[in-house]
Design a protein around this motif. Structure first.
Motif, mmCIF file in Angstrom:
data_model
loop_
_atom_site.group_PDB
_atom_site.id
_atom_site.type_symbol
_atom_site.label_atom_id
_atom_site.label_comp_id
_atom_site.label_asym_id
_atom_site.label_seq_id
_atom_site.Cartn_x
_atom_site.Cartn_y
_atom_site.Cartn_z
ATOM 1 N N GLY A 3 -11.190 140.293 1.226
ATOM 2 C CA GLY A 3 -11.122 139.264 0.430
ATOM 3 C C GLY A 3 -10.240 139.456 -0.745
ATOM 4 O O GLY A 3 -9.736 138.380 -1.236
ATOM 5 N N LEU A 4 -9.679 140.579 -1.335
ATOM 6 C CA LEU A 4 -8.758 140.658 -2.192
ATOM 7 C C LEU A 4 -7.349 140.197 -1.503
ATOM 8 O O LEU A 4 -6.638 139.666 -2.236
ATOM 9 C CB LEU A 4 -8.721 142.040 -2.589
ATOM 10 N N GLU A 58 -7.166 137.902 0.828
ATOM 11 C CA GLU A 58 -7.161 136.493 0.797
ATOM 12 C C GLU A 58 -6.872 135.973 -0.429
ATOM 13 O O GLU A 58 -6.329 134.888 -0.464
ATOM 14 C CB GLU A 58 -8.684 136.066 1.223
ATOM 15 N N ALA A 59 -7.420 136.623 -1.514
ATOM 16 C CA ALA A 59 -7.276 135.954 -2.999
ATOM 17 C C ALA A 59 -5.635 136.158 -3.244
ATOM 18 O O ALA A 59 -5.072 135.292 -3.751
ATOM 19 C CB ALA A 59 -8.049 136.999 -3.971
ATOM 20 N N ALA A 60 -5.029 137.240 -2.911
ATOM 21 C CA ALA A 60 -3.467 137.237 -2.965
ATOM 22 C C ALA A 60 -2.952 136.294 -2.110
ATOM 23 O O ALA A 60 -1.910 135.711 -2.609
ATOM 24 C CB ALA A 60 -2.827 138.653 -2.390
ATOM 25 N N GLY A 61 -3.349 135.883 -1.022
ATOM 26 C CA GLY A 61 -2.675 134.763 -0.261
ATOM 27 C C GLY A 61 -2.864 133.294 -1.162
ATOM 28 O O GLY A 61 -1.920 132.883 -1.242
ATOM 29 N N THR A 62 -3.865 133.213 -1.603
ATOM 30 C CA THR A 62 -4.092 131.922 -2.219
ATOM 31 C C THR A 62 -3.269 131.842 -3.685
ATOM 32 O O THR A 62 -3.060 130.932 -4.045
ATOM 33 C CB THR A 62 -5.595 131.593 -2.741
ATOM 34 N N LEU A 63 -2.756 132.903 -3.888
ATOM 35 C CA LEU A 63 -1.961 133.131 -5.267
ATOM 36 C C LEU A 63 -0.620 132.944 -4.933
ATOM 37 O O LEU A 63 0.624 133.189 -5.462
ATOM 38 C CB LEU A 63 -2.270 134.451 -5.950
ATOM 39 N N GLY A 64 -0.377 132.824 -3.491
ATOM 40 C CA GLY A 64 1.127 132.588 -3.089
ATOM 41 C C GLY A 64 1.971 133.651 -2.774
ATOM 42 O O GLY A 64 3.265 133.655 -2.223
ATOM 43 N N ALA A 65 1.062 134.995 -2.083
ATOM 44 C CA ALA A 65 1.684 135.873 -1.544
ATOM 45 C C ALA A 65 1.668 135.835 -0.082
ATOM 46 O O ALA A 65 0.615 135.764 0.519
ATOM 47 C CB ALA A 65 0.971 137.216 -1.936
ATOM 48 N N GLY A 66 2.799 136.143 0.666
ATOM 49 C CA GLY A 66 2.588 136.150 1.938
ATOM 50 C C GLY A 66 2.303 137.489 2.675
ATOM 51 O O GLY A 66 2.017 138.207 1.826
ATOM 52 N N ALA A 67 2.391 137.539 4.142
ATOM 53 C CA ALA A 67 1.832 138.905 4.712
ATOM 54 C C ALA A 67 2.243 140.219 4.119
ATOM 55 O O ALA A 67 1.527 140.974 3.678
ATOM 56 C CB ALA A 67 1.866 138.516 6.121
ATOM 57 N N ARG A 122 1.606 140.711 0.341
ATOM 58 C CA ARG A 122 0.106 140.970 0.345
ATOM 59 C C ARG A 122 0.004 142.621 0.606
ATOM 60 O O ARG A 122 -0.682 143.292 -0.236
ATOM 61 C CB ARG A 122 -0.682 140.338 1.423
ATOM 62 N N VAL A 138 -1.043 144.706 -2.702
ATOM 63 C CA VAL A 138 -2.585 144.812 -2.635
ATOM 64 C C VAL A 138 -2.910 145.883 -1.687
ATOM 65 O O VAL A 138 -3.741 146.862 -2.120
ATOM 66 C CB VAL A 138 -3.127 143.309 -2.337
#
Lengths: 360, 230
Positions: free
Chosen positions: B122-123, B125-134, B137, B141
């Protein structure tokens, strides 16, 4: 400007078929019982769920064509999901550093959320309410096109909820970012939502301005103990002699209307012109055909019956009353409906005590 | 009794160096393997999992033999390395490090996976919604959150490499100063008439190093547990 969501997704034991359109900016609340698919909608909108079919369009931008990290949808999760290895400051900066410059000012946001004194702390040392405020700040600072909140208060106790709700209300009033808010708590919806999307078993059963949907007799909301009209209003005047305040309904999306119904409530400590919301519980609204001579209820409001519906089981009847641009809802017994011969189009008086009105 | 001979010192120093190289070779591969194994729907996941765990259950001498087959002068990889880069692994310290890396690989992977499993997806995922690509992330994270596992994997791998015997002697042989690590030196001392005292000295050093390794691991896992608790 609007937010349009279309979603079709089949889980092994559940399927969602959802479509709604809401004005943006504004707070759109997805409301319904647990398991009705509200969170599924949020996951699909934010891109965390790969739905069978999904289309999310905000102001002409098809967000669903983009990968999650490029949608710029700020998500506030139920459990916060703060990064445990980063300080509050670095959590807040995480999205900010990856976002293009935007209208949301970091310092203002930190102040608005009251988290300035937490910047050096780590998430493990925060209380539930503090954590959620930081999570909201982190999502906002990513300069999102759309802010999505998945029951942000559900994991908190009543005291913490009461602590955060005012912050959310302030955000709603100061923010130009559209918000999609999932909740199953009527209190939050009544306080925050502009548009209400009512869901049940994976379907949308009602969608419209919150005042409109909350008072609809044909929707399941009307049957509940917490059924009632939600009316945006402004303070018209104070009657200090009687220790009362006169409120004027400001109507739905149409804005202030000179025809707006007037309500009396116990004295509110805000200057005239202040905007607020009131909730009038359906079980507190009495209907009369003639003006009673001497009565303790301060509010005796003429209106017109718009619809009457008998609830399944026959123990309850619901009456929608149009008052100017606003709608009231009254829960009666079917016997009262018969005695007064209440039917659509009939002029009635809606009676309720000023202390029955909840100022939100 | 504690005056070590030149050869004995050499064995201690060599052991420490070989173990360090083994971790340097094995750890990056173990991180990548752990990430692959985390991906539940990866094709061939079960087979990869079995291969990773083989050194744990095979006789070490079999692992040594397999290394000879692959990395020996006539092995495909060994021949290639020798002809193109002039690298020879058999009978060298580098070979000893490779043997230790292979033998301790399952330990490192297990330690890393343990902490990777505790990383909340989930963390990410959260990083993804904040604009971080794979990739973003992973480095901002996933990797920081799995660091406790990576470090405890390194400590485990290092400590276990100090004691690796069978695969090393099979693949790299027992050359003093080249591949004669502590356990091999102990073995050699025991083979020599009158070598009991030397063996005892070296064994004692082995025990001290092993205990130090375990203590370091224990201390670190407590420290990181306190720090990353959310």
């Amino acid at each position: 400007m609007s937010l349009d969501v279309f979603l079709r997704h089949r889980f092994p034991d559940f399927s969602a078929d959802v479509s709604f359109s809401a004005p943006a900016p504004g707070v759109t609340a997805l409301f319904g019982p647990s398991g009705c698919g509200k969170s599924t909608v949020l996951s699909a909108v934010s891109g965390l769920l790969r739905a069978d079919e999904v289309r999310v369009v905000l102001d002409g931008i098809v967000l669903s064509d983009l990968p999650p990290e490029r949608r710029r949808i700020g998500v506030v999760f139920q459990e916060g999901r703060l990064f445990p290895h980063l300080s509050v400051r670095d959590n807040l900066r995480y999205g900010l550093r990856r976002a293009p410059p935007g209208p949301i000012d970091p310092d203002e946001t930190v102040e608005l959320l009251g988290i300035g004194h937490l910047l050096k702390r780590y998430p493990a040392t925060l209380s539930g309410g503090e954590r959620q405020r930081v999570a909201i700040g982190r999502a906002l600072l990513s300069q999102p096109r759309l802010l999505v909140m998945d029951e942000p208060l559900a994991a908190l106790d009543a005291a913490r909820k009461a602590e955060i709700l005012p912050y959310l209300a302030r955000l709603r009033d100061s923010l130009r970012t559209p918000v999609l808010y999932v909740s199953h708590a009527m209190e939050e919806v009544a306080r925050l939502a502009d548009t209400l999307v009512l869901m049940e078993a994976g379907r949308v059963i009602g969608c419209g301005p919150v005042g409109e949907i909350a008072a609809r007799a044909d929707l399941p909301l009307a049957l509940g103990n917490d059924a009632g009209a939600i009316i945006p209003a402004e303070i018209a005047a104070h009657d200090d002699a009687r220790a009362l305040t006169v409120l004027r309904a400001t109507g739905g999306a149409a804005g202030a209307s000179s025809e707006g119904a007037r309500f009396l409530v116990p004295r509110i400590g805000l200057p005239p012109g202040s905007r607020l919301r009131i909730r009038i519980p359906a079980s507190d609204v009495v209907l009369a055909l003639e003006r009673p001579a001497r009565i303790s209820a301060n509010n005796v409001i003429p209106g017109t019956v718009r619809a009457v519906r008998e609830a399944p089981g026959g123990r309850l009847a619901l009456v929608e009353i149009a008052v100017g641009d606003s709608l009231l809802l009254s829960q009666l017994t079917p016997d009262s409906v018969a005695q007064l011969e209440i039917e659509a189009g009939k002029p009635v008086l809606a009676l309720f005590k000023s202390i029955a009105v909840q100022v939100l | 009794m504690f005056a070590l001979t030149h050869e004995e010192w050499q064995a201690v120093r060599l052991s420490l160096a070989v173990a360090a190289n083994a971790v340097a070779i094995g750890l990056p591969a173990a991180i990548v393997t752990s990430l692959l194994l985390r991906w539940r729907s990866m094709p061939g996941r079960t087979i990869l999992n079995i291969i990773v765990h083989l050194p744990l259950v095979l006789p070490p001498v079999v692992v040594g033999w397999m290394l000879l087959v692959v990395f020996g002068i006539r092995g495909h990889v060994g021949q290639f390395l020798h002809e193109w880069f002039g690298i020879r692994l058999v009978f060298t310290a580098a070979g000893a490090a490779l043997a230790c890396a292979v033998m301790t690989f399952p330990l490192m992977v297990r330690a890393i996976r343990l902490s990777l499993e505790a990383v909340d997806a989930g963390l990410e995922e959260a990083a993804g919604t904040l604009g971080a690509g794979a990739v973003d992330r992973f480095f901002t994270v996933t990797l920081p959150l799995m660091t406790p596992g990576v470090i405890s994997g390194a400590i485990m791998g290092y400590a276990a490499s100090l004691g690796e015997f069978g695969a090393v002697i099979t693949f790299a042989s027992n050359v003093p100063g080249q591949t004669q690590t502590l356990p091999l030196a102990i073995f050699a001392a025991l083979q020599t008439p009158g070598g009991e005292a030397a063996a005892a000295r070296l064994a004692l050093i082995s025990i001290v190093l092993a205990v130090a390794g375990l203590l370091a691991g224990e201390w670190f896992s407590r420290w990181s547990g306190k720090r990353l608790k959310s």
